[in-house]
Design a protein around this motif. Sequence first.
Motif, PDB file in Angstrom:
ATOM      1  N   UNK A   1       4.571 -25.461   4.111  1.00  0.00           N
ATOM      2  CA  UNK A   1       4.738 -25.129   5.536  1.00  0.00           C
ATOM      3  C   UNK A   1       4.509 -26.369   6.408  1.00  0.00           C
TER       4      UNK A   1
ATOM      5  N   UNK B   1       4.732 -26.948  10.295  1.00  0.00           N
ATOM      6  CA  UNK B   1       5.215 -25.695  10.906  1.00  0.00           C
ATOM      7  C   UNK B   1       4.204 -24.554  10.697  1.00  0.00           C
TER       8      UNK B   1
ATOM      9  N   UNK C   1       1.586 -23.847  12.176  1.00  0.00           N
ATOM     10  CA  UNK C   1       1.109 -23.248  13.422  1.00  0.00           C
ATOM     11  C   UNK C   1       1.849 -21.932  13.701  1.00  0.00           C
ATOM     12  N   UNK C   2       3.130 -21.905  13.263  1.00  0.00           N
ATOM     13  CA  UNK C   2       3.952 -20.732  13.534  1.00  0.00           C
ATOM     14  C   UNK C   2       3.361 -19.493  12.853  1.00  0.00           C
ATOM     15  N   UNK C   3       3.040 -19.617  11.575  1.00  0.00           N
ATOM     16  CA  UNK C   3       2.477 -18.475  10.848  1.00  0.00           C
ATOM     17  C   UNK C   3       1.110 -18.078  11.417  1.00  0.00           C
ATOM     18  N   UNK C   4       0.349 -19.100  11.810  1.00  0.00           N
ATOM     19  CA  UNK C   4      -0.989 -18.827  12.348  1.00  0.00           C
ATOM     20  C   UNK C   4      -0.935 -18.040  13.652  1.00  0.00           C
ATOM     21  N   UNK C   5       0.107 -18.254  14.421  1.00  0.00           N
ATOM     22  CA  UNK C   5       0.152 -17.615  15.743  1.00  0.00           C
ATOM     23  C   UNK C   5       0.980 -16.331  15.764  1.00  0.00           C
ATOM     24  N   UNK C   6       1.548 -15.956  14.616  1.00  0.00           N
ATOM     25  CA  UNK C   6       2.342 -14.714  14.579  1.00  0.00           C
ATOM     26  C   UNK C   6       1.428 -13.489  14.531  1.00  0.00           C
ATOM     27  N   UNK C   7       1.867 -12.400  15.144  1.00  0.00           N
ATOM     28  CA  UNK C   7       1.028 -11.190  15.125  1.00  0.00           C
ATOM     29  C   UNK C   7       1.144 -10.405  13.820  1.00  0.00           C
ATOM     30  N   UNK C   8       0.820 -11.064  12.727  1.00  0.00           N
ATOM     31  CA  UNK C   8       0.828 -10.380  11.423  1.00  0.00           C
ATOM     32  C   UNK C   8      -0.505 -10.659  10.738  1.00  0.00           C
ATOM     33  N   UNK C   9      -0.902  -9.728   9.886  1.00  0.00           N
ATOM     34  CA  UNK C   9      -2.170  -9.908   9.182  1.00  0.00           C
ATOM     35  C   UNK C   9      -2.040 -11.078   8.198  1.00  0.00           C
TER      36      UNK C   9
ATOM     37  N   UNK D   1      -8.005 -14.058   6.228  1.00  0.00           N
ATOM     38  CA  UNK D   1      -7.974 -14.647   7.576  1.00  0.00           C
ATOM     39  C   UNK D   1      -8.777 -15.939   7.607  1.00  0.00           C
ATOM     40  N   UNK D   2      -9.927 -15.896   6.968  1.00  0.00           N
ATOM     41  CA  UNK D   2     -10.804 -17.064   6.920  1.00  0.00           C
ATOM     42  C   UNK D   2     -10.135 -18.232   6.207  1.00  0.00           C
TER      43      UNK D   2
ATOM     44  N   UNK E   1      -7.449 -19.605   8.469  1.00  0.00           N
ATOM     45  CA  UNK E   1      -8.044 -20.281   9.638  1.00  0.00           C
ATOM     46  C   UNK E   1      -8.551 -21.674   9.302  1.00  0.00           C
TER      47      UNK E   1
ATOM     48  N   UNK F   1      -4.426 -19.281  21.212  1.00  0.00           N
ATOM     49  CA  UNK F   1      -3.312 -18.635  20.499  1.00  0.00           C
ATOM     50  C   UNK F   1      -3.633 -18.331  19.036  1.00  0.00           C
ATOM     51  N   UNK F   2      -4.834 -18.692  18.602  1.00  0.00           N
ATOM     52  CA  UNK F   2      -5.229 -18.347  17.225  1.00  0.00           C
ATOM     53  C   UNK F   2      -4.820 -19.363  16.191  1.00  0.00           C
TER      54      UNK F   2
ATOM     55  N   UNK G   1      -9.665 -22.096  14.829  1.00  0.00           N
ATOM     56  CA  UNK G   1     -10.886 -21.301  14.907  1.00  0.00           C
ATOM     57  C   UNK G   1     -11.881 -21.972  15.850  1.00  0.00           C
TER      58      UNK G   1
ATOM     59  N   UNK H   1      -4.499  -9.698  15.899  1.00  0.00           N
ATOM     60  CA  UNK H   1      -3.098  -9.264  15.798  1.00  0.00           C
ATOM     61  C   UNK H   1      -2.600  -8.731  17.141  1.00  0.00           C
TER      62      UNK H   1
ATOM     63  N   UNK I   1      -2.166 -11.623  19.569  1.00  0.00           N
ATOM     64  CA  UNK I   1      -0.983 -12.436  19.275  1.00  0.00           C
ATOM     65  C   UNK I   1       0.300 -11.697  19.631  1.00  0.00           C
ATOM     66  N   UNK I   2       0.258 -10.365  19.475  1.00  0.00           N
ATOM     67  CA  UNK I   2       1.493  -9.593  19.714  1.00  0.00           C
ATOM     68  C   UNK I   2       1.888  -9.582  21.193  1.00  0.00           C
TER      69      UNK I   2
ATOM     70  N   UNK J   1       7.752 -28.294  16.249  1.00  0.00           N
ATOM     71  CA  UNK J   1       7.937 -28.338  14.792  1.00  0.00           C
ATOM     72  C   UNK J   1       8.227 -26.923  14.314  1.00  0.00           C
TER      73      UNK J   1
ATOM     74  N   UNK K   1      11.032 -24.261  11.795  1.00  0.00           N
ATOM     75  CA  UNK K   1      11.698 -24.257  10.484  1.00  0.00           C
ATOM     76  C   UNK K   1      13.097 -24.843  10.583  1.00  0.00           C
TER      77      UNK K   1
ATOM     78  N   UNK L   1       9.333 -10.190  13.413  1.00  0.00           N
ATOM     79  CA  UNK L   1       7.871 -10.224  13.349  1.00  0.00           C
ATOM     80  C   UNK L   1       7.260  -9.506  14.554  1.00  0.00           C
ATOM     81  N   UNK L   2       7.850  -9.703  15.716  1.00  0.00           N
ATOM     82  CA  UNK L   2       7.291  -9.089  16.925  1.00  0.00           C
ATOM     83  C   UNK L   2       7.837  -7.678  17.146  1.00  0.00           C
TER      84      UNK L   2
END
Lengths: 529, 240
Positions: free
Chosen positions: A365, A368, A370-378, A523-524, A527, B49-50, B53, B71, B74-75, B85, B87, B102-103
């Motif tokens: 990754x 890039x 940062x994209x996965x980190x900021x997505x609203x998915x577990x 998550x940890x 992070x 924005x998460x 940490x 979650x 972020x949503x 940067x 994909x 995703x959203x």
Amino acid sequence: MSKFLTLFKVNLLSLFGLNKKLYGGKKGKLIGMVLLGVLIMGLSFLYSMLFIEGMKFQQAMTGTEINGVVHTFIVVAALVTFIFSFYSVANLIYGAQDYDMLAAMPVKKHQIVFSKLLATLVGDIILTLLIVIPAIFAEQLYLENLNFSIVVSYLLCAFVCPFLPIAVATLVGALFTIITAKIRFKNLFKTLLYLLVIASVLPLYFTDDFLFVMQIVDKIYFIKPILDRALDNVWYLLAFVGINVGAFVLVVLFVSLSYHKVNSLIKSGATKTKFKMRKIKGSSPLRALVKHDLKRLFTCPIYIVNAIGGVFVSIVIIVPFFILASETDGEVLSILGPFVSLFVPAFLVFFTCMAPTTACSISIEGNTFWQLKTLPVKASQILNSKLIINLIFYIPLNIIISVAVGILFKMQFISVLLIAFCGITVALFASITGLYLNLKLPLMDWTNVQKPVKQGGSVGLMVLIAMLLMILFGAGGYAVGFVDQGFFSFLYSLTANQYVLLVTVLLLVVTTVLYLLMMKNSQNLIDKI
Amino acid sequence: MLQIINLTKSYNKKTNAVDRLSLSIKPGEVFGFIGHNGAGKSTAIKCIVGALNFEDGEILIDGVSVKENPIYCKSITAYIPDNPDIYDYLTGIQYLNFVGDIYGVEASVRESLITDYATRFEIINDLGNLISTYSHGMKQKLVLLSALIHKPKLLVLDEPFVGLDPLAAHNVKQIMRELCDSGSSIFFSTHVLEVAEKLCDRVGIIKKGKLVAQGNMEEIVGDKSLESIFLEIAKEKVDE
């Protein structure tokens, strides 16, 4: 310092993330690297001992003389260098992220190419010496046939043996890049070309008489006859050194000629100017993540060849056994069946753990992430999507291999079922262990995709795990089949089915614990990257 | 909409990149986050924005803690980083669909929003191309577009005007205003003080991780310009 040395130094500092470890407050990781080196040497010594024992057994059976132990390991080291670099080394030269910067600098093309390849070579020479030096010790310890001049010759041969594989790999990669540079689906075509090269080994089985893996290796490594005579003839020694170094220099010069031209071609990709919006179909987040990861896999030749390459190599290794089995009497096969199933777990664990996609799926990754980190998915969803990609390849493959082995050796239904179950468990184990290690040892700040796929700590550890488990399961299988002494009597009392079940359950327990641990801290773990 | 309470983030456990930062943004407000290079702007943004940490403090988005329910936070948030940067092996439309999936943006809604915004940003014809062929500005527009298709309640932008052509920058400002008018909040960092002065309802100035000034434009600037205030603070930094 000359421009070449400056470039070489910069490239060298990026090797194994050395600079980061020195200046990034991660000196502790240097100790880890040293320990890894010690582990590789230990494994090489173990394999050397097993190899010598095997040769002694052969000597007792057929009266053939024992020789060429270190030779064999030099050939293996050259082959490992080639396998590890043949589809990756060209990425250092073509399409690298530092191309614009280097192209704008007042340095000559061959200085750039030479410095990059030489830095790679340093890593390969270190790896080769780590493999060959323990083999020299083992040969002296068990056979006591070495003297000073032989050891010097061995070390010199080991030192230069990576030059030729790197040269050939660079040449192949350069030619494939040039051929596909103007094609729209260049990555797909390049992947196919690489797989074609791997598949081209298969017809070698059908030339002359029936050949096994090491004979095939000798056939591929065409300068083996020169290496064999290099110990007692200085001219052959010089020829071996000359061929290796000469090939490397020639390839550097050839690649330098096309450096700017090919990179320019790659950078100026074809674009369409009119996009027509079609009807969009939505999908679930997990599906979207899996689709995205699959897309990544199939658009990155080094990544896909690394994943499918393992599958191909495993097929290359087992084909001769299948041919042999098809020519053997059915009754003999059914007697052999239980013995074969004793070694199936060792084989499955070896090639499944060698290169799981998950061992570098976080590292790849890169910037890039940062994209996965900021997505609203577990976080667990992200990790599951990575696991699914590897399982898509290895679960069906391991089932197919298990069933094919079962049918060929006329095994009972329950035996086939057990080894298929073992195959699924091994696939789960490899996927989860690879991902967990990659989460713990991510390599995110790369400028060349070769680094996360081939040089990541998690990738290296998975190779070691594969080798260790193969020895462990192989030895276990041997004990169950043949050793009725002391501690091993317990294993000897087991049937083949019980042994396969035991190995599978053990792996399943480890896999489940690791999966639960990873999901609990998902998550940890993310992070911290 | 956004509440930051005593946020502290340290990289080396000796100095704090962000030190007890506290601020809040109301719905429909544009908040400009200003500071010199290395002041801690991007670190604070990444914590919101998460992407990063943090040790101490709390960040609430729409009243919900980003630590307790990341979650949900972020949503309803969209983040546009300073360096796009993304994909580059996907085409523009594939990337937008990935974000849309995703959203959970409905396909028909997604389609019309993509068409609308891509036309405004003049990248509609390029959506079928691989992102690797895009210029920096085009990537920036694409990331912005991906943020807009899920109608975020909070838009967080890190240096959003870097690499944009004047027309695109104008469009972005216009869209930012439209979003605020519809009730969304915007938190953005910038070096372009003129933009901050014209666009922001309130600004905050950060120095060495600490918020040294915040308030509406009149409170901060008075009869001076934002540039002179910023330079005064920067000078203090040199003197120190």
